[in-house]
Design an enzyme around this catalytic site. Structure first.
Site, PDB file in Angstrom:
ATOM      1  N   THR A 155     -35.140 -45.637  18.867  1.00  0.00           N
ATOM      2  CA  THR A 155     -35.916 -46.769  18.360  1.00  0.00           C
ATOM      3  C   THR A 155     -35.877 -46.889  16.843  1.00  0.00           C
ATOM      4  O   THR A 155     -35.965 -45.900  16.125  1.00  0.00           O
ATOM      5  CB  THR A 155     -37.381 -46.616  18.823  1.00  0.00           C
ATOM      6  OG1 THR A 155     -37.381 -46.534  20.239  1.00  0.00           O
ATOM      7  CG2 THR A 155     -38.227 -47.788  18.387  1.00  0.00           C
ATOM      8  N   GLY A 194     -40.850 -39.409  19.032  1.00  0.00           N
ATOM      9  CA  GLY A 194     -41.786 -38.293  19.073  1.00  0.00           C
ATOM     10  C   GLY A 194     -41.090 -37.017  18.650  1.00  0.00           C
ATOM     11  O   GLY A 194     -39.895 -36.858  18.872  1.00  0.00           O
ATOM     12  N   GLU A 438     -40.761 -46.611  26.540  1.00  0.00           N
ATOM     13  CA  GLU A 438     -39.733 -46.460  27.570  1.00  0.00           C
ATOM     14  C   GLU A 438     -39.499 -47.784  28.292  1.00  0.00           C
ATOM     15  O   GLU A 438     -39.404 -47.833  29.513  1.00  0.00           O
ATOM     16  CB  GLU A 438     -40.148 -45.378  28.581  1.00  0.00           C
ATOM     17  CG  GLU A 438     -40.336 -44.006  27.994  1.00  0.00           C
ATOM     18  CD  GLU A 438     -39.075 -43.474  27.344  1.00  0.00           C
ATOM     19  OE1 GLU A 438     -37.988 -43.780  27.835  1.00  0.00           O
ATOM     20  OE2 GLU A 438     -39.189 -42.777  26.316  1.00  0.00           O
TER      21      GLU A 438
END
Lengths: 674, 676
Positions: A155, A194, A438
């Site tokens: 991303t 993350g 997701e």
């Protein structure tokens, strides 16, 4: 008037609330069978219990309510301490044999988000699936032993769900045999991954591979981002955490900006493509396997959804059988239990029914996933499309319903649920990313619709639909059907409910597909602008029907008859709730007519009443012990007051009697000195 | 392939995003007229602008995005500094003349929660309404001048919405002429009152008055809980904050336990009851006036439902007009704006319609409330019952819808909305208590049901209902004759929509009433156990109808001048109604108002409206002129700067003060380096 209150629970004195004890006496089925089912079998449940024992005896691993009061930094440090301890205890079991170890362990047992979660899921899956054998042998053991800690850097600030929009570049320099990684624009900044901000030292970077001046599209690269000795960022990478969030606060979602960062050509993950020494690019293998990474994550998200509802329900239901409010019982001064309000049961019981439906669906999906992956190994891609369809649809619908369910349970506990001590706020806040990450849920439902449209078009060419889709073989028959239900019993029959859900879906499918075929607009306009809301509605109805189908078919594995009976009632309740929420198509098709509303209403009330006594025994089948739950109102003692007050007293703001800033700013006003 | 992006905005360089500029060009109505309306009138908007100026010019009052990262302690300290500064600037205006001052000021302008919001509303109202003249003369100015800082201590650990369940005792001691306050059980612990934990020195305690061995029920008492000089808790109380919450973390919701705390008899608030020297208790005046305290709180929540939703929309719509993703537009390399997805408009269009509908409803409600307050002075209780009905129903329905809408908007901004920098998380989390406090929403709907039942009973007896309930007369004509719709334009007529929504409400009311009258069970059983789930949809449908009516009538009755604005209002009014009819229409099919084929026409009507409203979304939404200095949003600012500021703020965040995180080098680095 003082209220006479039955004995409430006390963790301190090991007293179970009399109201809760009473409820437990209604157990009339094999609760262990349900528990083991919820935990995917006896063996898994035994493992879960083993972990609990570990947590109970290891002070570092124990959950503590002070967690809820911690800053982000403190939560992260606390997580790192736990990881370190687990590594010391058994690095083989918890780290090297990851499949059943670390993550599952963290997920089921500890508060907050696990520190290396992305390393052990997305990053590891990338290496496993996208690296060739040599790369895999080299990197996988390191990663599992935490010698290499990675994140999944897809991303960007400018592009999330849309992978094709990625702007980061990896330019091949054939003079040095290296790739040069760059963030050419502001929007190309890697943003959100993350573990990226603080924890990882490697990134699996998705970037446009540019070689000999040609853009070969988005490819994965293994990029070292920190010095392993000092853990300082390497020259050429600017990185950090992206800041505080709605939830997921113990996760260091991060950003990275690359400036001429060089990596060896070898670090391009090359199972499916390759760049040779001269910079020639070629694809190899079947690119469809690339899907499998996303699919696994989605299947995991789907499997987690019912567990998340159960966690919330265990707290809410216990609270609702001990908390009493308003004197509305006849012939007694006792106040009424929250769960004895029909309105409360109408919140909780359908949530339980949905959780159970998702559970059965999840079981079906996991088996399908295993089958598909076995197939893929032998180059059999036949069911990949089905899995993609189901996992996108279920991911979208289940995560949305689950998030709303947790929120509803939290709200239904009033102030007590608003306090972090109840555990509910954090469940909601940490679950919250599921509907958007997701793959955003709206996008997912659009993807889900493709196979529906394709199947219907296939029918016209004489191609029969199978399994989940077989109801569509009779699509024309279904939309002509008229309900013959005349009594509440008729409405409660599983056949009736199945037909109604099938008709609802069939009607939407037919009408949407017809609209899509009739319209002269471009595909793009049709899908995004003209019929986008119809597509979403169609996909959702189809998902709800197939979920019913999975639930109904899954019941055959249940042995205990009383349990099966409860599950059958939950199946009915799931269906009736659906039919009450969204029934317009059924009136439009003529399946429903005047008077059915009253029958559905009565059937609903009857189910709520039938299920009411069994709420605690069914919900408690999830068997999450107090050490894990860490809830002031949902513990196994039905202690809803004492612990709440204790924890309140110990909270951070009570370390001093006044608060910082009061004496300086306000006291002078009070004392007339200002 | 490189993406071609239009110029995005930059706060730093004072550049407005091209996409946003283009949207603004669609303005075709008097935006200021709408602005004045959404701020509750021209005068209010002027006040608001003045406050904004002060805030922008004063460094202490200035908002900063760092606030989103503050711990609870830091947030509270920060806001206390602001209170002090306000007091210095103009104590009369901001602390003594509440009606247009302090509370509203905080409400609109500050990040976080006003430290003395409860003091300024609930506590001061209690003193104002429940004290007799002598008490009021003694206490009111102290409270308004911040010499006496108070909280409203009703809720206990064991009882929230149910006031009669309060267990705290206030026992009269004839010997000393004092009242002794006690917490006899753990569940009697006062729990939740805002500002109780840390910030106040007085509490308005609701306790059972016991005198000469007799319990006279729950009464209010003014109790000093901390010392004036050093702010330490007084003897006989244990007091503190109750902990971290889902939101509202800048508020010190507290607990207090009383142990033989003595107060003078004169501290019982005695406008409506009295205790003499001998301990004889008597009720006086009209008890109905007690309601008015609660009413004000609810009117404010209803007001904020519109404002909060609009705020979220301002952030979300700007983002959706600049953020592009996926699917190239036809013949164009540009990606599609989020707001150009029908699915996105299907969320935002109706939210705007609801926000404006709520605004029309609250505009009427505030007028009614003012009239009531004026009447109360002369013991005229006029529409008290009706107002109680409206405020309970609207509070419940509006706060739930707004909370859900804010949540949806946050989610529709994806990751960017999940970050606190967007301002959406704190908006949602701070809005969240509105659905459960000041009367749980389920309980509120049940209360609102009473007056509906009373009026429908009148109709059934052939009598006229109160004019507010005129639509209940429709129950006589159910089921209605089938009316087949032939064109989209028919469903877009306000008259048709009015009738559809009224019929829906009437059908549900009749559905419930028939069961209610034929079910043989006690009242209790019927309302809580057997038919409870029929009450909620009935009240909701009724509220949605009357809200439509406020909207429809309000377009004409509020003296709007701009015709184009009225045109937009009418479209939003239609959208509100069509969205309602899309979401919940079973009753209409059951009673024959809808027939086969209606769905298609409604759906076309809805899509047509979304398309018509789409170009005007930014001009309409931006009528809520919240300047960037107040919004403090990384993605919703007026420049359409959705990337640069987000990255800047991310870089500056707390965890980035060092390159690694506390604990990492000690705990994990040895593992990475193979030293463990």
């Amino acid at each position: 008037m003082s209220n006479s209150v039955p004995r409430t629970g006390s963790i301190k004195n090991k007293i179970v609330a009399s109201d809760l004890e009473e409820e437990r006496k209604n157990l009339n089925f094999d609760q262990m069978e349900l528990t083991e089912f919820l935990y995917y079998g006896k063996e898994n449940y035994a493992k879960y219990q083993g972990w609990i024992k570990l947590v109970e005896k290891e002070p570092i691993l124990a959950n503590h309510h002070s967690w809820y009061d911690m800053t982000r930094e403190e939560q992260m440090e606390c997580q790192l301490q736990k990881s370190r301890r687990m590594y010391e205890i058994d690095r083989k079991e918890y780290f090297h044999d990851v499949e059943n170890g670390f993550i599952a362990w963290y997920n089921a047992i500890l508060k907050g988000v696990y520190s290396f979660g992305l390393n052990f899921t997305m990053f590891m899956t990338c290496i496993e699936s996208l690296a060739d054998d040599e790369q895999r042998n080299q990197w996988l053991p390191k990663l599992k032993d935490l010698k290499m800690i990675g994140c999944y850097a897809q991303t960007e600030l400018g592009h999330g769900s849309n992978v094709a929009g990625i702007e980061t570049t990896a330019t091949y320099d054939n003079t040095t045999d290296e790739f040069v990684i760059n963030s050419p624009t502001l929007t190309s900044t890697k943003f959100w991954p993350g573990d990226m901000g603080k924890i990882s030292c490697y990134s699996c970077v998705y970037a446009r591979l540019i070689s000999n001046g040609k853009d070969h599209g988005v490819q994965p690269f293994l990029v070292q981002t920190r010095d392993l000795a000092t853990y300082e960022p390497l020259p050429g990478v600017e990185m950090g955490d992206i800041g505080p969030k709605f939830g997921y606060q113990s996760k260091d979602n991060g950003y990275q900006i690359y400036k001429n960062l060089r990596i060896p050509r070898y670090n391009h993950l090359k199972r499916f493509s390759e760049v040779d020494r001269e910079g020639n690019f070629k694809l190899k293998g079947d690119q469809r396997i690339l899907y499998s990474i996303m699919l696994l994550t989605r299947v995991q998200i789907i499997s987690y959804a019912p567990f998340a509802i159960f966690q919330a329900l265990q707290i809410g239901t216990r609270y609702a059988v001990v908390r009493r409010q308003f004197s509305t019982l006849d012939g007694t001064k006792l106040e009424r239990k929250l769960l004895d309000y029909q309105t409360h049961m109408y919140k909780y019981a359908p949530l339980l029914a949905y959780a159970m439906a998702f559970k059965f669906s999840g079981h079906y999906l996991i088996k399908l996933y295993e089958k598909v992956m076995d197939g893929v190994k032998n180059n059999d891609f036949s069911q990949l499309e089905l899995l993609h369809h189901l996992s996108s649809g279920y991911k979208a619908v289940y995560t949305k319903i689950t998030y709303d369910a947790i929120d509803d349970v939290r709200q239904s506990c009033g102030g007590a649920g608003f306090l972090q001590w109840s555990a509910l706020p954090q469940y909601q806040q940490d679950y919250a990313p599921n509907p958007t990450f997701e793959g955003d849920n709206t996008v997912m439902l659009q993807q889900c619709s493709r196979l529906i449209v394709k199947t219907v078009k296939g029918l016209a060419k004489g191609k029969k639909a199978e399994g989940n889709f077989s109801y569509l073989n009779n699509i024309l028959g279904l939309i002509e059907m008229k309900s013959t239900a005349k009594t509440v019993e008729d409405v409660l029959s599983v056949e009736f409910l199945e037909t109604a859900l099938a008709v609802r879906s069939a009607f939407k499918v037919k009408s949407t597909v017809e609209d899509l075929m009739k319209s002269k607009a471009s595909e793009n306009q049709k899908a995004n602008s003209e019929f986008a809301i119809d597509i979403i509605s169609m996909s959702t109805a189809h998902v709800m029907y197939t979920t019913f189908y999975n639930f109904k078919n899954g019941l055959s594995i249940i042995k205990c008859n009383s349990l099966k009976n409860h599950l059958n009632n939950l199946l009915r309740l799931y269906s009736i709730s659906e039919l009450i929420k969204d029934n317009q198509c059924l009136y439009e098709s003529g399946f429903f007519s005047s008077g059915i509303m009253n029958l559905l209403n009565q059937a609903l009330k009857q189910l709520l009443k039938t299920l009411r006594p069994f709420m605690i025994p069914i919900v408690e089948a999830i068997q999450i012990p107090d050490v894990i739950l860490t809830s002031s109102i949902g513990n196994s003692y039905g202690d809803i007051y004492e612990t709440q007050l204790e924890w309140a007293k110990s909270s951070r703001l009570n370390k001093s009697t006044t608060i910082r800033g009061f004496k300086e700013n306000i006291l002078p006003i009070v004392n007339g000195k200002l | 392939m490189q993406n071609i992006l239009p110029k995005t905005g930059s706060i730093k360089d004072k550049v407005v995003a091209e996409d946003l500029l283009a949207e603004r060009k669609n303005l075709n109505f008097d935006q200021l007229e709408l602005t004045n309306f959404v701020f509750g009138g021209e005068e209010n908007y002027k006040n608001y602008q003045e406050w904004t100026k002060i805030l922008e010019s004063d460094p202490i009052l200035h908002n900063h995005h760092e606030f989103y990262e503050f711990t609870r302690e830091e947030q509270i300290e920060h806001n206390l500094q602001k209170v002090k500064r306000m007091y210095e600037i103009d104590k009369k205006k901001y602390f003594q003349d509440y009606s247009e001052g302090y509370f509203q000021w905080y409400y609109y302008i500050f990040k976080g929660i006003s430290p003395y919001g409860l003091h300024s509303t609930m506590f001061v109202s209690c003193i104002d309404c429940l004290s007799d003249d002598e008490q009021r003369a003694k206490w009111l100015h102290m409270a308004k001048d911040f010499k006496m800082l108070g909280c409203y201590a009703q809720t206990e650990l064991g009882h929230g919405s149910n006031v009669t369940g309060v267990e705290t005792t206030a026992t009269f001691d004839k010997q000393t002429d004092e009242i002794i306050i006690n917490t006899p059980t753990i569940t009697a612990t006062k729990f939740w009152p805002g500002e109780l934990g840390k910030l106040t020195n007085f509490a308005m305690v609701y306790a059972n008055l016991i005198s000469n061995g007799k319990n006279y029920g729950v009464q209010p008492f003014l109790v000093q809980i901390r010392d004036f000089e050093n702010h330490q808790p007084v003897q006989g109380v244990e007091i503190g904050d109750i902990g971290s919450k889902f939101g509202f973390n800048g508020k010190d919701n507290g607990f207090i336990i009383f142990n033989n705390l003595r107060i003078p008899r004169g501290n019982m608030l005695q406008r409506f009851s009295e205790l003499d020297r001998e301990g004889n208790f008597k009720v006086k005046g009209n008890q109905k006036a007690l309601f008015s305290v609660m009413l004000m709180g609810r009117v404010q929540l209803i007001n904020f439902s519109s404002f909060g939703l609009h705020w979220a929309l301002l952030v979300g719509t700007r983002y959706a007009a600049v953020r592009r993703q996926f699917a190239n537009q036809e013949g164009d390399k540009l990606e599609r704006k989020l707001l150009d997805y029908q699915t996105h408009m299907m969320k935002y269009g109706p939210f705007l319609a609801y926000s404006i509908a709520f605004r029309f409803a609250v505009t009427d409600l505030i007028k009614m409330h003012k009239k009531l307050l004026a009447g109360l002075v002369n013991n005229d209780f006029g529409n008290l019952e009706l107002l109680h009905h409206i405020t309970s129903g609207y509070k419940s329905v509006f706060t739930t819808l707004s909370y859900d809408a804010i949540d949806e908007i946050r989610q529709s901004c994806g990751g960017a909305g999940f970050l606190s920098w967007s301002s959406l998380p704190s908006l949602q989390q701070d809005f969240a208590p509105n659905t459960t406090f000041e009367g749980d929403n389920t309980v509120m709907l049940q209360q609102a049901a009473r007056l509906i039942m009373k009026n429908v009973t009148l109709v059934m007896k052939g009598k006229k209902p109160h004019e507010f309930f005129a639509h209940l007369e429709l129950i006589k004509d159910l089921p209605v004759a089938n009316k087949t719709l032939s064109s989209v334009s028919e469903v877009l007529e306000l008259e048709y929509l009015d009738l559809a929504l009224a019929t829906r409400a009437a059908f549900k009311i009749r559905f419930f009433m028939e069961k209610y009258m034929t079910t043989e069970a006690t009242e209790n059983e019927k309302l809580n156990s057997l038919l409870a789930i029929d009450i909620l949809p009935m009240v909701k449908a009724h509220v949605m109808y009357t809200t439509f009516r406020h909207f429809r009538q309000g377009i004409e009755s509020n003296g709007f001048k701009c015709e184009n604005l009225k045109k937009h209002f009418r479209n939003l009014c239609r959208l509100y109604a069509l969205n309602e009819l899309t979401q919940d229409n079973q009753s209409l099919y059951e009673c024959g108002f809808f027939t086969q084929g209606t769905m298609k026409i409604i759906s076309q009507g809805l899509k047509q409206l979304l398309q018509e409203i789409r170009p005007h979304m930014i001009p309409l939404v931006e009528s809520l002129r919240i300047p960037d200095s107040i919004l403090v949003s990384s993605i919703g600012n007026s420049y359409g700067d959705i990337y640069e500021t987000q990255l800047e703020w991310a870089k500056g965040s707390r965890l980035n003060k060092s390159t690694t995180i506390k604990g990492f080098k000690e705990l994990i680095l040895p593992i990475v380096n193979g030293k463990l």
